[in-house]
Motif scaffolding. Structure first.
Motif, short mmCIF file in Angstrom:
data_model
loop_
_atom_site.label_atom_id
_atom_site.label_comp_id
_atom_site.label_asym_id
_atom_site.label_seq_id
_atom_site.Cartn_x
_atom_site.Cartn_y
_atom_site.Cartn_z
N LEU A 30 42.82 32.98 41.52
CA LEU A 30 43.27 34.36 41.11
C LEU A 30 42.20 34.97 40.12
CD1 LEU A 30 46.93 33.62 40.80
CD2 LEU A 30 45.77 35.11 42.46
N ALA A 31 41.86 34.16 38.88
CA ALA A 31 40.73 34.68 37.99
C ALA A 31 39.41 35.09 38.55
CB ALA A 31 40.66 33.66 36.96
N ASN A 32 39.07 34.24 39.70
CA ASN A 32 37.82 34.56 40.08
C ASN A 32 37.95 35.83 41.13
OD1 ASN A 32 35.00 33.97 40.98
ND2 ASN A 32 35.88 33.34 43.25
N ASN A 33 39.08 36.23 41.65
CA ASN A 33 39.22 37.41 42.50
C ASN A 33 39.55 38.65 41.57
OD1 ASN A 33 38.84 36.77 45.17
ND2 ASN A 33 40.75 35.27 44.96
N SER A 34 39.71 38.33 40.14
CA SER A 34 39.98 39.47 39.39
C SER A 34 38.85 39.93 38.67
CB SER A 34 40.87 39.22 38.31
OG SER A 34 40.45 38.19 37.35
N LEU A 35 37.65 39.19 38.93
CA LEU A 35 36.42 39.64 38.37
C LEU A 35 35.97 41.03 38.88
CD1 LEU A 35 34.33 36.40 38.35
CD2 LEU A 35 35.44 37.56 36.42
N PRO A 36 35.26 41.89 38.21
CA PRO A 36 34.84 43.35 38.76
C PRO A 36 33.70 43.09 40.16
CG PRO A 36 34.51 43.35 36.45
CD PRO A 36 35.00 41.76 36.76
#
Length: 94
Positions: free
Chosen positions: A85-91
């Motif tokens: 999830l954190a990886n997919n929230s990166l710009p």
């Protein structure tokens, strides 16, 4: 192994996207309308895409008719789920 997420859902968005992530909650915008279970189905489909798992592993345990939902994901450890999830929230990742 079971991962539990608190998800705040915003239905009827222009596109499905992970709009915010914090230590205790994620916020999803989904394209589907909040009627006839369409938004819930889109939440499950989109989460499965984000964390790269089968839709059948994801279940809404609480809040089917509410914007804040408790979702359980079977077979994936919490660290892996939060990492994806954190990886997919990166710009630029959406």
């Amino acid at each position: 192994m079971l991962t539990t997420l608190k998800v705040h859902v915003i239905p009827n968005a222009r596109r499905s996207e992970l709009s915010a992530i914090s230590r205790d909650e994620i916020r999803l915008k989904v394209r589907a309308q909040a009627q006839d279970g369409k938004a819930n189905a889109e939440v499950i489909r989109f989460l499965a895409e984000l964390i790269d798992c089968q839709k059948s592993r994801i279940a809404i345990k609480k809040g089917e008719k509410a914007r804040i939902k408790i979702i359980e994901i079977a077979g994936i450890n919490p660290e892996a789920v939060w990492g994806k999830l954190a990886n997919n929230s990166l710009p630029g990742k959406q």
